[in-house]
Structure formats: structure tokens, C-alpha cells
Scaffold this active site. Sequence first.
Site, PDB file in Angstrom:
ATOM      1  N   CYS A  42      62.255 -49.726  99.291  1.00 56.14           N
ATOM      2  CA  CYS A  42      61.207 -49.592  98.296  1.00 56.14           C
ATOM      3  C   CYS A  42      59.924 -49.179  98.981  1.00 56.14           C
ATOM      4  O   CYS A  42      59.846 -49.161 100.206  1.00 56.14           O
ATOM      5  CB  CYS A  42      60.988 -50.921  97.603  1.00 56.14           C
ATOM      6  SG  CYS A  42      62.517 -51.738  97.117  1.00 56.14           S
ATOM      7  N   ARG A  75      61.108 -43.049  98.442  1.00 54.98           N
ATOM      8  CA  ARG A  75      61.800 -44.206  99.020  1.00 54.98           C
ATOM      9  C   ARG A  75      62.543 -45.026  97.964  1.00 54.98           C
ATOM     10  O   ARG A  75      63.266 -45.949  98.295  1.00 54.98           O
ATOM     11  CB  ARG A  75      60.790 -45.106  99.732  1.00 54.98           C
ATOM     12  CG  ARG A  75      60.121 -44.429 100.885  1.00 54.98           C
ATOM     13  CD  ARG A  75      59.229 -45.409 101.587  1.00 54.98           C
ATOM     14  NE  ARG A  75      60.036 -46.412 102.260  1.00 54.98           N
ATOM     15  CZ  ARG A  75      60.234 -46.438 103.568  1.00 54.98           C
ATOM     16  NH1 ARG A  75      59.704 -45.532 104.334  1.00 54.98           N
ATOM     17  NH2 ARG A  75      60.965 -47.372 104.110  1.00 54.98           N
ATOM     18  N   TRP A  91      63.938 -49.329  94.616  1.00 54.12           N
ATOM     19  CA  TRP A  91      65.334 -48.868  94.544  1.00 54.12           C
ATOM     20  C   TRP A  91      66.159 -50.132  94.503  1.00 54.12           C
ATOM     21  O   TRP A  91      66.237 -50.854  95.485  1.00 54.12           O
ATOM     22  CB  TRP A  91      65.652 -48.027  95.784  1.00 54.12           C
ATOM     23  CG  TRP A  91      66.952 -47.287  95.736  1.00 54.12           C
ATOM     24  CD1 TRP A  91      67.154 -46.014  95.295  1.00 54.12           C
ATOM     25  CD2 TRP A  91      68.239 -47.745  96.193  1.00 54.12           C
ATOM     26  NE1 TRP A  91      68.478 -45.660  95.442  1.00 54.12           N
ATOM     27  CE2 TRP A  91      69.160 -46.702  95.980  1.00 54.12           C
ATOM     28  CE3 TRP A  91      68.706 -48.940  96.744  1.00 54.12           C
ATOM     29  CZ2 TRP A  91      70.517 -46.806  96.306  1.00 54.12           C
ATOM     30  CZ3 TRP A  91      70.054 -49.050  97.066  1.00 54.12           C
ATOM     31  CH2 TRP A  91      70.943 -47.985  96.850  1.00 54.12           C
ATOM     32  N   ASN A 145      59.569 -55.954  99.912  1.00 52.61           N
ATOM     33  CA  ASN A 145      60.763 -55.203 100.332  1.00 52.61           C
ATOM     34  C   ASN A 145      61.586 -56.147 101.191  1.00 52.61           C
ATOM     35  O   ASN A 145      61.025 -56.853 102.019  1.00 52.61           O
ATOM     36  CB  ASN A 145      60.391 -54.006 101.213  1.00 52.61           C
ATOM     37  CG  ASN A 145      59.696 -52.923 100.445  1.00 52.61           C
ATOM     38  OD1 ASN A 145      59.656 -52.947  99.214  1.00 52.61           O
ATOM     39  ND2 ASN A 145      59.137 -51.969 101.168  1.00 52.61           N
ATOM     40  N   GLY A 146      62.884 -56.113 101.054  1.00 55.18           N
ATOM     41  CA  GLY A 146      63.718 -56.970 101.890  1.00 55.18           C
ATOM     42  C   GLY A 146      64.574 -57.869 101.033  1.00 55.18           C
ATOM     43  O   GLY A 146      64.727 -57.648  99.827  1.00 55.18           O
ATOM     44  N   GLU A 159      78.060 -30.630 105.946  1.00 56.19           N
ATOM     45  CA  GLU A 159      76.660 -30.770 105.555  1.00 56.19           C
ATOM     46  C   GLU A 159      76.370 -29.919 104.307  1.00 56.19           C
ATOM     47  O   GLU A 159      75.650 -30.361 103.404  1.00 56.19           O
ATOM     48  CB  GLU A 159      75.746 -30.386 106.727  1.00 56.19           C
ATOM     49  CG  GLU A 159      74.250 -30.400 106.448  1.00 56.19           C
ATOM     50  CD  GLU A 159      73.684 -31.744 106.017  1.00 56.19           C
ATOM     51  OE1 GLU A 159      74.390 -32.763 106.066  1.00 56.19           O
ATOM     52  OE2 GLU A 159      72.512 -31.764 105.588  1.00 56.19           O
ATOM     53  N   LYS A 164      74.945 -31.461 100.801  1.00 50.48           N
ATOM     54  CA  LYS A 164      73.715 -31.002 100.141  1.00 50.48           C
ATOM     55  C   LYS A 164      74.006 -30.710  98.675  1.00 50.48           C
ATOM     56  O   LYS A 164      73.248 -31.090  97.797  1.00 50.48           O
ATOM     57  CB  LYS A 164      73.156 -29.725 100.795  1.00 50.48           C
ATOM     58  CG  LYS A 164      72.500 -29.879 102.145  1.00 50.48           C
ATOM     59  CD  LYS A 164      71.192 -30.620 102.142  1.00 50.48           C
ATOM     60  CE  LYS A 164      71.347 -32.079 102.265  1.00 50.48           C
ATOM     61  NZ  LYS A 164      71.462 -32.807 103.434  1.00 50.48           N
ATOM     62  N   GLU A 212      74.652 -33.944  96.670  1.00 48.52           N
ATOM     63  CA  GLU A 212      73.459 -34.780  96.511  1.00 48.52           C
ATOM     64  C   GLU A 212      72.551 -34.295  95.393  1.00 48.52           C
ATOM     65  O   GLU A 212      72.028 -35.089  94.638  1.00 48.52           O
ATOM     66  CB  GLU A 212      72.637 -34.773  97.813  1.00 48.52           C
ATOM     67  CG  GLU A 212      73.179 -35.653  98.898  1.00 48.52           C
ATOM     68  CD  GLU A 212      72.331 -35.576 100.169  1.00 48.52           C
ATOM     69  OE1 GLU A 212      72.030 -36.628 100.730  1.00 48.52           O
ATOM     70  OE2 GLU A 212      71.981 -34.467 100.610  1.00 48.52           O
ATOM     71  N   HIS A 240      97.150 -28.074 104.420  1.00 45.30           N
ATOM     72  CA  HIS A 240      97.834 -29.367 104.527  1.00 45.30           C
ATOM     73  C   HIS A 240      97.549 -30.274 103.333  1.00 45.30           C
ATOM     74  O   HIS A 240      97.753 -31.479 103.409  1.00 45.30           O
ATOM     75  CB  HIS A 240      97.436 -30.064 105.832  1.00 45.30           C
ATOM     76  CG  HIS A 240      97.847 -29.294 107.057  1.00 45.30           C
ATOM     77  ND1 HIS A 240      99.159 -29.009 107.336  1.00 45.30           N
ATOM     78  CD2 HIS A 240      97.124 -28.709 108.038  1.00 45.30           C
ATOM     79  CE1 HIS A 240      99.226 -28.296 108.457  1.00 45.30           C
ATOM     80  NE2 HIS A 240      97.988 -28.094 108.896  1.00 45.30           N
ATOM     81  N   LYS A 275      65.665 -42.014 100.096  1.00 49.82           N
ATOM     82  CA  LYS A 275      65.479 -41.285 101.350  1.00 49.82           C
ATOM     83  C   LYS A 275      65.854 -42.120 102.564  1.00 49.82           C
ATOM     84  O   LYS A 275      66.465 -41.641 103.504  1.00 49.82           O
ATOM     85  CB  LYS A 275      64.011 -40.852 101.431  1.00 49.82           C
ATOM     86  CG  LYS A 275      63.663 -40.056 102.673  1.00 49.82           C
ATOM     87  CD  LYS A 275      64.243 -38.668 102.582  1.00 49.82           C
ATOM     88  CE  LYS A 275      63.953 -37.850 103.814  1.00 49.82           C
ATOM     89  NZ  LYS A 275      64.904 -36.724 103.916  1.00 49.82           N
TER      90      LYS A 275
HETATM   91  C1  G6P Z   1      70.193 -41.668 103.383  1.00 50.23           C
HETATM   92  C2  G6P Z   1      69.631 -40.334 103.003  1.00 50.23           C
HETATM   93  C3  G6P Z   1      70.348 -39.236 103.777  1.00 50.23           C
HETATM   94  C4  G6P Z   1      70.246 -39.509 105.266  1.00 50.23           C
HETATM   95  C5  G6P Z   1      70.797 -40.877 105.633  1.00 50.23           C
HETATM   96  C6  G6P Z   1      70.479 -41.259 107.065  1.00 50.23           C
HETATM   97  O1  G6P Z   1      71.472 -41.814 102.882  1.00 50.23           O
HETATM   98  O2  G6P Z   1      69.751 -40.108 101.605  1.00 50.23           O
HETATM   99  O3  G6P Z   1      69.742 -37.994 103.475  1.00 50.23           O
HETATM  100  O4  G6P Z   1      70.939 -38.520 105.960  1.00 50.23           O
HETATM  101  O5  G6P Z   1      70.200 -41.875 104.798  1.00 50.23           O
HETATM  102  O6  G6P Z   1      69.097 -41.397 107.195  1.00 50.23           O
HETATM  103  P1  G6P Z   1      68.305 -41.364 108.563  1.00 50.23           P
HETATM  104  O7  G6P Z   1      66.883 -41.612 108.179  1.00 50.23           O
HETATM  105  O8  G6P Z   1      68.883 -42.459 109.414  1.00 50.23           O
HETATM  106  O9  G6P Z   1      68.532 -40.031 109.173  1.00 50.23           O
END
Ligand code: G6P
Length: 642
Positions: free
Chosen positions: A34, A59, A106, A132-133, A515, A519, A522, A538, A637
Site C-alpha cells: 500500500c 502501489r 491493495w 502497511n504490513g 516476458e 506483458k 498483465e 510436444h 507494482k
Molecule cells: C510484481 C510486479 C512485477 C514485477 C515483480 C517483481 O509482481 O507486478 O511487474 O516484475 O513484482 O518485482 P521487483 O520489484 O522485485 O522487480
Amino acid sequence: MRSKDFFQIIKKIGNSTSLRPIKFKNILIGRAMCGIVGYIGAKSAAGLIVNGLKRLEYRGYDSAGVVTVEDDGLYVEKCEGKVAELDRRVKYGELRATLGVGHTRWATHGAPTDANAHPHTDNSGAIAIVHNGIIENHAAIKSKLSEKGYIFRSETDSEVLAVLIGCHYERLRNLEEAARAALSEIEGTFGLAMVSSHDRDILIVARRGSPIVIGMGEGEYIAASDASAIIQHTRQVIYLEDNEMAVIRRGGCLTKTIQNVATKGKIHELDYDVESIEKGGFAHFMLKEIYEQPTSFRDAMRGRLMVEDGNVKLGGLRLVEDKIRNAKRLILLGCGTAWHAGLAGEYMLERLAKIPVEVEYASEFRYRNPIISADDVVIAISQSGETADTLAALREAKLKGATILGVVNVVGSTIARSTDAGVYIHAGPEIGVASTKAFTSQLAALALLALYLGRMHSLSQLEGSMIAEALRTIPEKIQFILDHAESVRSIAQEYAKADNFFFLGRGANFPVALEGALKLKEISYINAQGYPAAEMKHGPIALIDDKTPALFIVPKDELYEKTLSNIEEVRARGGRIIAIAGEGDTHIQKLAESVIYIPNTLPILQPILATIPLQLLAYYIAVERGTNVDMPRNLAKSVTVE
Ligand code: G6P
């Protein structure tokens, strides 16, 4: 001053303890993702706090709230939904307070409802906190308080903390002491900010496991869980340590341990400016960050790449150089995009340094009791430097005697401070929830590391020089791809209605295929899968039909011909082929419905360039589908929950 590497940071703080690498036993892992903002000063607090929350919304964005300390008591506004909804509800015209706190959430404990949103107040309604926590012993405390007649209006553990502080206040009649008593009683983690109508000149913040930064302005202080909410007001900040609190009055800020021992909060200067956290004319942060990549990639290499010597200078690794030189194995840890960077790094490191590399999901690592020795070097890759799973995995590796390093973006973050040494990627703030520039900068850092290690072992100066020169030209090649983004946009429009998507690559391009699929998932919510191209036959090829696009990354490398065969296999089943191919490859046009060309470079660096059109494709498809690109559903994030 921009800090070049982890150890300059440590130097900069001289003899202060505040940013020394800290021992793992002190590191706790926060469990809620958060944003917190607190303000005390001369300005009207509500607007300033809500604006700060907008900066932190990446966040967490399922509910938000604010409390200000008005002449006639606390004004609390909170609601389910985004900060914009909170902004609509706050009665700014009626508010005068110059003290308050706010929160964007969140959800982990309790659904995102108005009642569960922060701030939470004590039973008197005079003390409010944002948190937070997680309070691990919240159930026990709640039942004890309930027996005494205290009531609870939400399902959150945070409210238990608010009520507990209120309970102690009744006895102690002192806010600071009440906070201290409550924080000593709880088990778990917190980033906490608290205000009260009992005293209109005090903002209390505290940290255990969840970051708190205090911005020091002219006669005002802005405390937040992340510097993005502070940078527009001041660059001077103090990072709270675990088990530290700050008692902030308009006249000054005192830091101390929760046990009331004074500490020396060292002032640091933030190394980025407000423009870097604004959209700057782009429709979305994600697009802006995609376009920043020529610069961010260059920044990752700045002062480090020595083309003529064919070598790399990594100041942050100086103190562990021998450990690295003698490493028998490298273990790369990360989550999400950072894990993909690790997979791509494995190819570069094994090829150039010839050291065995293992790449592990940080979230799985410690649960299988990994076999680690003092000859292992464990490298955590993390944009935020706060990911709980990555921190926990690092802690396990440290416990087992490995040297632990970080490849981190956020300067001063927990992972950066917990590792023995590391390489900052210097990508600047990344706001879009889908990581883009951090990924390519992670690849830059790993390429530098591979070259550095390679030169320690068998790589010749000539080979080193060739790789360094190729790295030097990557930013201009990224720029070339961006200059031709229009062609990716039209391809995106063509495939935006697909329900399923495959991303396929071989060798070093396989991680990039993963990746690309991530993307797209997401931000567009399309079911996308990444596979090594040869694995299709396979099993997954059963899913191919004329509605399913299959994107192949097919540069002219040693696996080119083999990848063409894989394309033929999918074509024969009616699949729609999109190819990312090297400039000048005309043959591919005969096999693919759409081709995106990228400049050629050395095969081990080709994945970096292949990443850019994949980011653009995901972005334009998401825009076409009308999703919220910067704040996709269900994501956050920085994931500080395990
Ligand atoms: C979250 C984000 C991802 C990110 C991952 C690792 O799941 O949504 O985009 O790759 O965390 O985050 P970091 O800050 O450790 O790279």
C-alpha cells in the site's frame, strides 16, 4: 548527487549506521502493498496528501482514504476504489488542517470495502492511523480488547492496532508513549503513520518491515512509504530503519528506536526529479517508460563500460571481487519480470563467464531447502528492492553462507541495503505496473556482469571489446525500433481481438518470449503463453487454430533454421504467424503474416532488442482493448506479501 553504486551510498553516509548493509535477522517482510502519505507543516494537508496518494497509487489501488486534524476533531474520508474517487469525496472547501495522513490500499486482509479502507481510528475517534504490513497477533489482541469492551468496525488487523494505541493512550495520556507501547506489544510488520486530535502538532511514523521515508521541507515534513510522494516538495530525506520511529513536529523531527533510544537519522538527497515521475506528454507511464529505454539503457552502462579494454568497471562489486572470481556457481533469484531477466542473464553469464548459473523463482527457492555453499554467489534481481519473496529467498541464501548480491533499481531499498554488494541499474522511477525499462536495464546490468566475469576468466580482450562495442550501440538500436513503433501499432490493431496468444523463441530469446507473454497478460488480459519454440510440438501445438496468433522471435542466429522449422509446424496447423526478425531477412516474409524488423546485433544481445517490439505490441493491444494500462486489474507494482 547521483550514487553510482551500492558502496558509494555507504561511503556517502560516512559513519552513520543508517544505510550500512543490515543483517538479515533485522529484516522483516511487510505483508501489505500500500501507499502511505503523512503531512505536517503550514499548508492545507488534505490536497497535498491526496496528491501524494496519486503518486503512490501504482502501489495499490483498490481503496483509499485520508484523515486531517481539524479544529473540531478528525475529518476522515475513505472509500473503495481509486484515489480519484477519494478526491471527489473530500470536502476540501471545509478543511483547514495542516496535519494529516492518507493511504492507498491493495487488499490482503479483508475485502476492499469502505469500512476496511484506511485510516482506522481508535474507539474515541481521536487517534487515526494508516498502516502497511500485518499484525500477526491481531486476533489475540482483538479478543483481549473486545473483552474490555472495545469495538471494531472493520475486518482489518490495522484497526486492531489503532484501537490498541487508543487503549494505551487512555492510561498514558501521551501519544508517543501510547504508540510505543502498542508497537512493542504487536508481532508482525508495519509502516505506520499516526495523527490525533489530542495534539495538533505531532505526526508519528514508524517502521518494521515496510518502508517509511521522511521528506524534510522548509518548516514542513512529508512522510511516505515511497519517495515519489515526496520529490515534488523536497529532495532531502531520511529513510527510517527497521524498529525505528520518528516523532515529527513543525519545529523538528526526532528519530529513535521503538524502545526510545535516540538514533541519528541521516539526511540523504534524492537522485531524481519530479519530471521522472510524471507522464511528460505520453498517454501512459508505460509508454513513457518504453520510450525512455535508450536513455535508461545508457544510464545502466554509464561510467562502467570500457570499450577499448573490453572490460567493465563495477564499483559496487569491488569489495566482493575475490568471492565473485572464485564463485563455483551463480544463483539468480527474482519474481515476475525480474525472473525473466534472470533467465536471459543465464545465457549471457554462462556464455561469457563460463560459470554454471541457476535461475530460481524467489517464491519457491527457500521452500525446497536449496543446497547452497559458501562458494555460491546468489544474485537477487529486483526493480523495487522490496519484493517479499525475493527478500526471503536472499535471507535463506545468506543463512546458508552464500555471498549475496543485488541487481536493484530503487536506491536505498531493503534488498539494496541487505546485500553484501551489488549493481544498481539506474533506470529511474518506474511507475507503470507492467515493468518495461527496468527489465531492459536489468539485462544491461547482467550483460555488464557477464562481461566483467568473463574477463576475469577466459574471455580475451578482443572478444570483450567486441561485446562492449555491441553493448555501446544498443541504445541507438532501441531508438531505431521506437522510431518505427507505428508498424507495431498497426499489427496490434490486427490481433487485438485474439483470445489466446503464443510467444515463441529459442535459446536466449526464450526468456524474452516469456516476458512478451507476461506483458500481454498483465495489461490486456489476453491468455498468452510463452514457450521455447521447439516445445510446441510436444503439446501446446494442440491449441493452435486460425484464431490463435503465434509470435516467433527469429533473429539470424545459430538457431535460425531450426526456428523456421518450428514456424512451419505451426503454419501447417493454420496458426497466424507474427515474426520478430533481423533487418534484411526477406525470407521470413514468405512464412509470416506480419513481420516486425529489429536491428541486428550480437546473438547474446539480440534478446534486448527483441524485447522492445513485444512491449509495444502489448501496450497497443491493451490500448485497443481499452484496459487500464498503468493500473491493470488485480496487480500491484511492488509485492511485499509472500
Ligand atoms: C510484481 C510486479 C512485477 C514485477 C515483480 C517483481 O509482481 O507486478 O511487474 O516484475 O513484482 O518485482 P521487483 O520489484 O522485485 O522487480
